[in-house]
Each structure stands twice: as structure tokens, then as C-alpha cells.
Design a protein around this motif. Structure first.
Motif, PDB file in Angstrom:
ATOM      1  N   UNK A 153       0.802  -1.232   0.000  1.00  0.00           N
ATOM      2  CA  UNK A 153       0.000   0.000   0.000  1.00  0.00           C
ATOM      3  C   UNK A 153       0.831   1.277   0.000  1.00  0.00           C
ATOM      4  N   UNK A 154       2.056   1.219   0.545  1.00  0.00           N
ATOM      5  CA  UNK A 154       2.911   2.409   0.582  1.00  0.00           C
ATOM      6  C   UNK A 154       4.020   2.322  -0.456  1.00  0.00           C
ATOM      7  N   UNK A 155       3.729   1.635  -1.565  1.00  0.00           N
ATOM      8  CA  UNK A 155       4.771   1.378  -2.556  1.00  0.00           C
ATOM      9  C   UNK A 155       5.347   2.681  -3.096  1.00  0.00           C
ATOM     10  N   UNK A 156       6.671   2.718  -3.251  1.00  0.00           N
ATOM     11  CA  UNK A 156       7.315   3.916  -3.780  1.00  0.00           C
ATOM     12  C   UNK A 156       7.280   3.932  -5.307  1.00  0.00           C
ATOM     13  N   UNK A 157       7.580   5.069  -5.877  1.00  0.00           N
ATOM     14  CA  UNK A 157       7.810   5.145  -7.311  1.00  0.00           C
ATOM     15  C   UNK A 157       9.252   4.728  -7.551  1.00  0.00           C
ATOM     16  N   UNK A 158       9.447   3.716  -8.373  1.00  0.00           N
ATOM     17  CA  UNK A 158      10.782   3.191  -8.657  1.00  0.00           C
ATOM     18  C   UNK A 158      11.122   3.443 -10.116  1.00  0.00           C
ATOM     19  N   UNK A 159      12.254   4.124 -10.342  1.00  0.00           N
ATOM     20  CA  UNK A 159      12.710   4.421 -11.698  1.00  0.00           C
ATOM     21  C   UNK A 159      14.121   3.876 -11.821  1.00  0.00           C
ATOM     22  N   UNK A 160      14.296   2.854 -12.662  1.00  0.00           N
ATOM     23  CA  UNK A 160      15.580   2.162 -12.780  1.00  0.00           C
ATOM     24  C   UNK A 160      16.163   2.371 -14.171  1.00  0.00           C
ATOM     25  N   UNK A 161      17.426   2.782 -14.231  1.00  0.00           N
ATOM     26  CA  UNK A 161      18.162   2.901 -15.487  1.00  0.00           C
ATOM     27  C   UNK A 161      19.294   1.869 -15.465  1.00  0.00           C
ATOM     28  N   UNK A 162      19.356   1.029 -16.490  1.00  0.00           N
ATOM     29  CA  UNK A 162      20.345  -0.034 -16.553  1.00  0.00           C
ATOM     30  C   UNK A 162      21.272   0.167 -17.739  1.00  0.00           C
ATOM     31  N   UNK A 163      22.563  -0.007 -17.515  1.00  0.00           N
ATOM     32  CA  UNK A 163      23.483  -0.050 -18.643  1.00  0.00           C
ATOM     33  C   UNK A 163      23.191  -1.317 -19.443  1.00  0.00           C
ATOM     34  N   UNK A 164      23.353  -1.261 -20.753  1.00  0.00           N
ATOM     35  CA  UNK A 164      23.088  -2.431 -21.588  1.00  0.00           C
ATOM     36  C   UNK A 164      23.923  -3.633 -21.157  1.00  0.00           C
ATOM     37  N   UNK A 165      25.092  -3.367 -20.572  1.00  0.00           N
ATOM     38  CA  UNK A 165      25.946  -4.464 -20.113  1.00  0.00           C
ATOM     39  C   UNK A 165      25.241  -5.328 -19.073  1.00  0.00           C
ATOM     40  N   UNK A 166      24.338  -4.740 -18.294  1.00  0.00           N
ATOM     41  CA  UNK A 166      23.596  -5.502 -17.289  1.00  0.00           C
ATOM     42  C   UNK A 166      22.776  -6.600 -17.949  1.00  0.00           C
ATOM     43  N   UNK A 167      22.219  -6.311 -19.110  1.00  0.00           N
ATOM     44  CA  UNK A 167      21.392  -7.290 -19.817  1.00  0.00           C
ATOM     45  C   UNK A 167      22.228  -8.398 -20.441  1.00  0.00           C
ATOM     46  N   UNK A 168      23.426  -8.069 -20.869  1.00  0.00           N
ATOM     47  CA  UNK A 168      24.226  -9.020 -21.657  1.00  0.00           C
ATOM     48  C   UNK A 168      25.236  -9.808 -20.827  1.00  0.00           C
ATOM     49  N   UNK A 169      25.495  -9.389 -19.597  1.00  0.00           N
ATOM     50  CA  UNK A 169      26.421 -10.148 -18.751  1.00  0.00           C
ATOM     51  C   UNK A 169      25.693 -11.366 -18.201  1.00  0.00           C
ATOM     52  N   UNK A 170      26.110 -12.590 -18.538  1.00  0.00           N
ATOM     53  CA  UNK A 170      25.359 -13.800 -18.179  1.00  0.00           C
ATOM     54  C   UNK A 170      25.575 -14.234 -16.730  1.00  0.00           C
ATOM     55  N   UNK A 171      25.036 -13.480 -15.801  1.00  0.00           N
ATOM     56  CA  UNK A 171      25.156 -13.805 -14.380  1.00  0.00           C
ATOM     57  C   UNK A 171      24.426 -15.120 -14.102  1.00  0.00           C
ATOM     58  N   UNK A 172      25.160 -16.125 -13.664  1.00  0.00           N
ATOM     59  CA  UNK A 172      24.544 -17.398 -13.320  1.00  0.00           C
ATOM     60  C   UNK A 172      24.198 -18.284 -14.497  1.00  0.00           C
ATOM     61  N   UNK A 173      24.463 -17.841 -15.709  1.00  0.00           N
ATOM     62  CA  UNK A 173      24.152 -18.652 -16.884  1.00  0.00           C
ATOM     63  C   UNK A 173      22.841 -18.253 -17.540  1.00  0.00           C
ATOM     64  N   UNK A 174      22.548 -18.910 -18.659  1.00  0.00           N
ATOM     65  CA  UNK A 174      21.398 -18.531 -19.481  1.00  0.00           C
ATOM     66  C   UNK A 174      20.071 -18.675 -18.747  1.00  0.00           C
ATOM     67  N   UNK A 175      19.901 -19.759 -17.989  1.00  0.00           N
ATOM     68  CA  UNK A 175      18.619 -19.983 -17.313  1.00  0.00           C
ATOM     69  C   UNK A 175      18.342 -18.901 -16.279  1.00  0.00           C
ATOM     70  N   UNK A 176      19.360 -18.537 -15.498  1.00  0.00           N
ATOM     71  CA  UNK A 176      19.190 -17.491 -14.489  1.00  0.00           C
ATOM     72  C   UNK A 176      18.884 -16.152 -15.154  1.00  0.00           C
TER      73      UNK A 176
END
Length: 314
Positions: A153-176
Motif C-alpha cells: 500500500x505504501x509502494x514507492x515510485x521506482x525508476x531504474x536505469x540499466x546499462x546495456x551491459x547488465x542485460x548481456x552479462x550472463x550472471x549465473x548462466x542462461x537460465x538465471x
């Protein structure tokens, strides 16, 4: 006889001491309290002795209600919970739990508020301050508990900016990564959550390495927090916070708009982390052509149209 616990040794010990006193006052055994809270009695024993995993917020609420603690345990829980994190991040966690707006930029990983359990476990397992496997599970549970507020009920407004590297770095492998990117797409559907991606082709920028967070508190004041691999710094000086806030807004101006950002996430998900059983678009197209040819059908043009079969000359 169980070893006596000094309530002043930690917040977990203080929580356990209060829990035991409330249980004794109610005339209940650990097994009986466990049954009321839908956990085994040994779990109550662990909490009272300040051993094992720390209590979740949900379990704390149940215990507080069943033992008629008048929110005493609930009031203690945030302090117990923050003990699972390094000292330099605890103040930031306390502030973010009250912030009405959270703006975050990350150059290396998905922020904790949007992480899946599997992704969080991989990242937290690499921490230098990690003591053992039990400590790891405490941190994972604490991180997931923080996420509850995003849909409360008291949820904040969350605005997240990600570098493209975050998407492409395979943390934990493909399934993760597949699960993590799918969660990003789901959470971005919430009305209070916005996700943007800063693409590689934007080149260099002025953001600090690691992550940057700017919190807007209920009274309108802003607090900035920067974090690297093994350190963090909280800034409350208005002039410094203003500079960090400006940096954040410059990053979001360079980033793709929200809808285009989600398209990029979907593209990376399909191209880099698709399940082995799910063919790519090109694979599906090639399969469709083969099936049409096998049935004596028509081949597909490169642009999606059909090429009619030529009739034999008389």
C-alpha cells in the motif's frame, strides 16, 4: 540447558530474547508457537537463540499477532533484518525503506529490488563479507523481503536505469538470466515502476562505476548513495546530492525511452538467453520454408511475401 544469549550482543539476540519472554508469558511451548506460526518448533528455538536464518517479515507479523506483542516484534524486525548486510549499506537500506521515490542507475547488475532469488543468490555468493552458506541464505531472504514494499500500500515510485551491459552479462548462466529478464519485463508493467536501458552506442557518460541511487524522502529531502563492488557511500549534503541527481537525470535522458527499453530487453532475451527448445525467429522462418517446400507449397520472400511456383512451359 540452552546457552544463555546476551540480548545486547546483536539485534537478532534482542529479538530472540523478546520472543522467548512473550512465549513464556503466554504459557506456550516452542512447538505450540511453531504450530500457530506454521513453522516447526525448532525454528522458534533458532529465533530465540539467535541462530539460523533471521526471521522474515511475514513470520514476524504472525508471531507478533499470535503472541499479542502489540507490534513489538514488528518494530524490532527492520534492525534484525539490516544486520544481514554490510555496515556501509545498512543506512541506505533504512532510508530506502521509507523513501517515496527511488531512482537507481546500475552499470553492472540488476538492482536488488528487481532481482530474482536465483540472480540474487549468484551475486551475493561473491561477497567478501559473506561468512557461510547460512549467511548467504539470510542475505537472499532479506533482499527478497525488501521487494514486498514495491507492491504494498505504501509502494514507492521506482525508476531504474540499466546499462546495456547488465542485460548481456550472463550472471549465473542462461537460465538465471532468462528468469531475470522476464522478471524485469513483468515488473515494468507495474504502474509505479519504470525501466530504461542505456545502450552501448551512447558511448561514455559521467556516471560512477557501480551504481547510483537518489532517494526522495517523505518530507521532500533527497539522499544519494553510490556503491562499488565492496564499498558504499551515503551522501546527505544538499549540494553533493544535487550533483548526483543531475547525473542521474542526464543518464535517463541518454537512455532509451521506456517502451524502446523493454523492446531491447525482449530482443536480448530472445537472442542471447532463449531456451534451447525455443527456436529463434530465423530458425522458425527456415523451418516454415522447409515445411512449405515439403508440402509442395510456396517459398517465402525475404520480406515475408510469397513467391508463386512457376508452371512448367507447354
Amino acid at each position: 540447558m540452552a546457552k544463555a544469549i546476551d540480548p545486547q550482543s546483536s539485534m537478532a539476540a534482542l529479538f530472540g530474547s523478546r520472543l522467548r519472554k512473550l512465549r513464556d508469558a503466554a504459557g506456550l511451548t516452542q512447538t505450540e508457537v511453531g504450530a500457530l506460526a506454521h513453522v516447526v518448533g525448532s525454528r522458534i528455538a533458532q529465533l530465540e537463540r539467535a541462530t539460523g536464518a533471521k526471521p522474515t517479515l511475514e513470520l514476524t507479523r504472525v508471531l507478533d499477532r499470535e503472541l499479542v506483542a502489540d507490534e513489538l516484534l514488528i518494530d524490532l524486525w527492520p534492525y534484525v533484518y539490516r544486520e544481514a548486510f554490510p555496515d556501509w549499506s545498512q543506512a541506505f537500506i533504512a532510508y530506502s525503506a521509507r523513501a517515496r521515490v527511488i531512482r537507481q542507475y546500475s552499470s553492472h547488475a540488476v538492482p536488488g529490488l528487481l532481482q530474482t532469488p536465483e540472480y540474487a543468490r549468484v551475486l551475493l555468493s561473491m561477497g567478501h563479507s559473506l561468512r557461510d552458506a547460512e549467511h548467504l541464505e539470510e542475505r537472499v531472504a532479506a533482499r527478497l523481503d525488501r521487494q514486498v514494499r514495491l507492491t504494498g500500500p505504501d509502494r514507492p515510485e521506482l525508476w531504474v536505469a540499466l546499462d546495456e551491459a547488465v542485460l548481456r552479462r550472463p550472471v549465473g548462466g542462461a537460465a538465471v538470466m532468462r528468469g531475470q529478464l522476464e522478471r524485469l519485463l513483468r515488473m515494468a508493467e507495474e504502474p509505479n515502476i519504470t525501466v530504461q536501458v542505456l545502450p552501448f552506442d551512447q558511448g561514455a557518460h559521467g556516471a560512477p562505476a557501480g551504481s547510483l541511487s537518489v532517494l526522495v524522502m517523505p518530507d521532500g529531502t533527497e539522499i544519494a548513495y553510490t556503491e562499488g563492488a565492496h564499498h558504499g557511500q551515503l551522501t546527505e549534503e544538499p549540494e553533493e546530492v544535487e550533483q548526483f541527481s543531475l547525473t542521474y537525470h542526464q543518464l535517463t535522458a541518454m537512455a532509451l525511452p521506456p517502451l524502446m527499453s523493454l523492446d531491447l530487453i525482449r530482443s536480448v532475451l530472445e537472442a542471447d538467453y532463449r531456451a534451447a527448445s525455443i527456436p529463434s525467429r530465423s530458425d522458425r522462418r527456415r523451418l516454415a520454408q522447409q515445411q512449405l517446400q515439403q508440402r509442395g507449397g510456396r517459398r517465402l520472400r525475404a520480406g515475408g511475401g510469397r513467391i508463386p511456383r512457376r508452371r512448367p512451359r507447354p
